[in-house]
Structures are given as structure tokens and as C-alpha cells.
Design an enzyme around this catalytic site. Structure first.
Site, PDB file in Angstrom:
ATOM      1  N   ASN A 117       0.833  -1.194   0.000  1.00  0.00           N
ATOM      2  CA  ASN A 117       0.000   0.000   0.000  1.00  0.00           C
ATOM      3  C   ASN A 117       0.869   1.245   0.000  1.00  0.00           C
ATOM      4  OD1 ASN A 117      -0.475   1.955   2.487  1.00  0.00           O
ATOM      5  ND2 ASN A 117       0.150  -0.023   3.351  1.00  0.00           N
ATOM      6  N   PHE A 121      -1.914   7.993   4.290  1.00  0.00           N
ATOM      7  CA  PHE A 121      -2.736   8.538   5.384  1.00  0.00           C
ATOM      8  C   PHE A 121      -3.999   9.220   4.851  1.00  0.00           C
ATOM      9  CE2 PHE A 121       1.072   9.311   8.508  1.00  0.00           C
ATOM     10  CZ  PHE A 121       1.175   7.943   8.720  1.00  0.00           C
ATOM     11  N   SER A 182       5.526   5.139   8.885  1.00  0.00           N
ATOM     12  CA  SER A 182       4.961   4.820   7.579  1.00  0.00           C
ATOM     13  C   SER A 182       5.914   5.284   6.482  1.00  0.00           C
ATOM     14  CB  SER A 182       3.608   5.510   7.391  1.00  0.00           C
ATOM     15  OG  SER A 182       3.176   5.401   6.048  1.00  0.00           O
ATOM     16  N   ASN A 184       4.983   6.071   3.515  1.00  0.00           N
ATOM     17  CA  ASN A 184       4.181   6.686   2.458  1.00  0.00           C
ATOM     18  C   ASN A 184       3.899   8.176   2.636  1.00  0.00           C
ATOM     19  OD1 ASN A 184       3.903   4.168   1.096  1.00  0.00           O
ATOM     20  ND2 ASN A 184       2.372   3.578   2.614  1.00  0.00           N
ATOM     21  N   THR A 185       4.442   8.789   3.688  1.00  0.00           N
ATOM     22  CA  THR A 185       4.356  10.240   3.874  1.00  0.00           C
ATOM     23  C   THR A 185       5.774  10.789   3.833  1.00  0.00           C
ATOM     24  OG1 THR A 185       2.325  10.148   5.184  1.00  0.00           O
ATOM     25  CG2 THR A 185       3.708  12.101   5.448  1.00  0.00           C
ATOM     26  N   LYS A 223       5.085   3.362  17.153  1.00  0.00           N
ATOM     27  CA  LYS A 223       5.129   2.316  16.138  1.00  0.00           C
ATOM     28  C   LYS A 223       6.402   2.473  15.313  1.00  0.00           C
ATOM     29  CE  LYS A 223       2.176  -0.079  12.828  1.00  0.00           C
ATOM     30  NZ  LYS A 223       0.791  -0.193  12.326  1.00  0.00           N
ATOM     31  N   ASN A 252       5.717  -1.628  11.526  1.00  0.00           N
ATOM     32  CA  ASN A 252       4.972  -1.073  10.405  1.00  0.00           C
ATOM     33  C   ASN A 252       5.303  -1.868   9.135  1.00  0.00           C
ATOM     34  OD1 ASN A 252       3.434   0.811   8.841  1.00  0.00           O
ATOM     35  ND2 ASN A 252       3.990   2.429  10.282  1.00  0.00           N
TER      36      ASN A 252
END
Length: 345
Positions: A117, A121, A182, A184-185, A223, A252
Site C-alpha cells: 500500500n 494517510f 509509515s 508513504n508520507t 510504532k 509497520n
């Protein structure tokens, strides 16, 4: 078996094989179920397992939780305990509502029992989540809320961004998960660095104590990414310990693509975080390292690649107090939750 043979194929037919459409349809169905008490009662009778544990001051009816990312906006909070989960983690939610990254951004790798993915967010924002919980109620089991940095917020303003979400959601959370891992940011993982994490945790813990008043502050967990080196992870744990973090969530998603089935290699080139079975051994390594480094004094929620009860039992043996599911739940459904909870008795 019912889920595997009937429910999941039906969802994919309805969703046209687009994993994100399937997810959206599933969440809509579960949100509807959340408003029908007789259905919830019937599901709970079938799936709920009593295997209580008390961790960081909270009583969990069983140690199997829903990981963040499934119910980002808290649309189906009452459904998850009925499907057997002993706790629920909503989010990751940010201060500002945001659409996330462009589609397609969610990819199934069924042969590898994995998912990639790069959602970014996508969520309705902290204020909307607070309003929804106020209107619909909490799940009846411990509710964690994962908070992250808004993409629009410069990294130098990250602390204020997290503080806003903490304040807004404080009345509703049984614990907070601080997502600094994460992939993805842009820039988010730099918040795992010692200086940035020290500033962030100090501010969050001060604010939590202030909001709690004379009561007990809401537990704050961090996390972590599975891609940290042991040295970087040890430094992060020193910061967490110094700022009285209540626990660690390990781990994560990963940027690694090791362990993919040959049939999934092409899809595996998509950018984003990988979750599922290929992450099993690395997540176990991180849990084991955290437990050893902290002398077992810091509770751990183990997450990543838990596809069978034996995977969860290995997590507990490695030092985890609780576990969470995401990808394996997508592929196997609530029967897996029940099986793991029974094994954990």
C-alpha cells in the site's frame, strides 16, 4: 471456510478486483452491521473468545487486535469486537483531512499472502473522527488511535500537528499509537531520529499529563519501522524509555521486497509498504530485539506477517504482550482471529 469460499470472492466480484474498492465495500457493510445489535450479538456469540490480559494498565478481553489502517476513520468500531477482536486501533488519522496518494495505491499479492500500500494517510481528519466516535460510541473493547503527520504540514511543524490530534481525540482513546514509521508520507520516518523523536515525545507526554489532570495519562505507544538497523532501533528505544512511553508497536510495513512469490514479483515493484507473510521473520526479529534491549520492561504489540496461530505464539514467545492483524485478516477473515485467541489462552 465460509469467508474463503463465499464472502471474499463475492466482495471481489462486487469490487471488480480493485483491492481498494473491495476495502471500501467491506467497510460500508461493516458500518451497516455496527448499527444492528442483533447481528452484532450473533457474530459475537460465534467469534468472541475470552482470553483476558492486562497490559499498560488496560484490560484486554483477548490479546488479538485490529491493526491501524483497516478502519482509518472509525466507521465500524462496534463491528470489530463482534468479529472476535480484543482491541481496535483506528487511524492513522491526521490533523488535516487529506485524500492520500493518487490511485491505484493498494495492491494484492495473493501468492505471497501480502499487500503493498501507498495510501498516504487518507483520512477524514482528527476532528471528524472525534465527532464520529461521539455520535456512534466506542467499540466496547480498548480503542487505540494511531496519529500521524499531515502531508501538508512541514516537518518542522510536525509536533504541533501531532499535538492537535492528541488534544482532539484525547477523550476517546484508551491509548495513542504515534506513527512515525509509515513509508508513504514524505519525511515521516525522519521523526524516528533521536533529536526529532525526543522533541515529539516530550511534547506529547507533557500534553497528555496536562489533559489527564489528576487522572492517569492515556498511554502513548510508538510504532516502529522494520527497516531500522539495530543501532538505530536501540537509540529509538533509549528515547522512548527516557520519555516513559507505555509500549512499542513492532512493526509497520517494510520497503523490502524479500520473500515474494515469483508470480508476485512484477506487482511487487509497485512503490509502497509491504505487509503480510514476507514480513513474519523480520517482525519477530524486531520484537525479540526490543524485548532484549529493554529487559522485558516495555510492553510490545507484535504486528507483521501473523498468518497462523503459530505465528502469534512465536510473537508471544519473542516478547510480545499483544498482537495485531491486518493483511492475514483480509485473506482469511474472522475465523483467524478466533483461532489465534483460542491458542493464546
Amino acid at each position: 471456510m465460509l469467508y474463503d469460499r463465499i464472502v471474499r470472492p463475492a466482495l471481489y466480484r462486487v469490487g471488480g478486483q480493485d483491492p481498494e474498492v473491495v476495502h471500501e465495500r467491506t467497510m460500508a457493510a461493516l458500518a451497516g452491521i455496527s448499527r444492528v445489535p442483533p447481528v452484532l450479538s450473533a457474530l459475537r456469540h460465534h467469534y468472541a473468545v475470552d482470553a483476558p490480559r492486562t497490559v499498560f494498565g488496560l484490560r484486554f478481553p483477548n490479546p488479538v487486535g485490529l491493526a491501524a489502517g483497516m478502519d482509518k476513520d472509525g466507521r465500524a468500531l462496534r463491528a470489530w469486537p463482534a468479529l472476535g477482536f480484543g482491541f481496535v486501533e483506528a487511524g492513522t488519522v491526521t490533523r488535516l483531512p487529506q485524500p492520500g496518494n493518487p490511485r491505484p495505491r493498494l495492491f494484492s499479492l495473493p501468492r505471497s499472502r501480502a499487500v503493498i500500500n501507498r495510501m498516504g494517510f487518507n483520512n477524514d481528519g482528527a476532528e471528524t473522527l472525534a465527532e464520529r466516535i461521539t455520535a456512534n460510541g466506542t467499540p466496547g473493547v480498548p480503542l487505540g488511535i494511531s496519529i500521524g503527520k499531515s502531508k501538508a504540514a512541514p516537518i518542522e511543524n510536525a509536533v504541533d500537528d501531532y499535538l492537535f490530534s492528541l488534544r482532539t481525540l484525547y477523550p476517546h482513546a484508551d491509548y495513542f499509537a504515534i506513527n512515525v514509521s509509515s513509508p508513504n508520507t514524505p519525511g515521516l520516518r525522519t521523526l524516528q531520529d533521536k533529536g526529532a523523536l525526543t522533541e515529539l515525545l516530550a511534547a506529547l507526554q507533557r500534553e497528555s499529563a496536562k489533559l489527564a489532570g489528576e487522572g492517569t495519562p492515556t498511554p502513548v505507544l510508538v510504532k516502529v519501522a522494520p527497516d531500522l538497523t539495530n543501532d538505530a532501533l536501540a537509540e529509538l528505544l533509549d528515547v522512548c524509555t527516557a520519555h516513559d512511553v507505555a509500549g512499542i508497536i513492532a512493526t509497520n510495513t517494510t520497503l523490502s521486497r524479500e520473500g515474494l512469490d515469483a508470480d508476485d514479483v512484477a506487482t511487487g515493484q509497485e512503490a509502497g509498504g509491504l505487509s503480510g507473510a514476507p514480513l513474519t521473520e523480520r517482525s519477530l526479529e524486531v520484537v525479540r530485539f526490543v524485548a532484549k534491549e529493554t529487559g522485558g520492561s516495555l510492553p510490545i504489540i507484535g504486528v507483521g506477517g501473523i498468518s497462523e496461530p503459530d505465528d502469534a505464539l512465536r510473537m508471544f514467545d519473542a516478547g510480545a504482550s499483544l498482537v495485531q492483524l491486518y493483511t492475514a485478516f483480509i485473506y482469511q477473515g474472522p475465523a483467524l482471529v478466533r483461532r489465534i485467541a483460542r491458542a493464546a489462552r
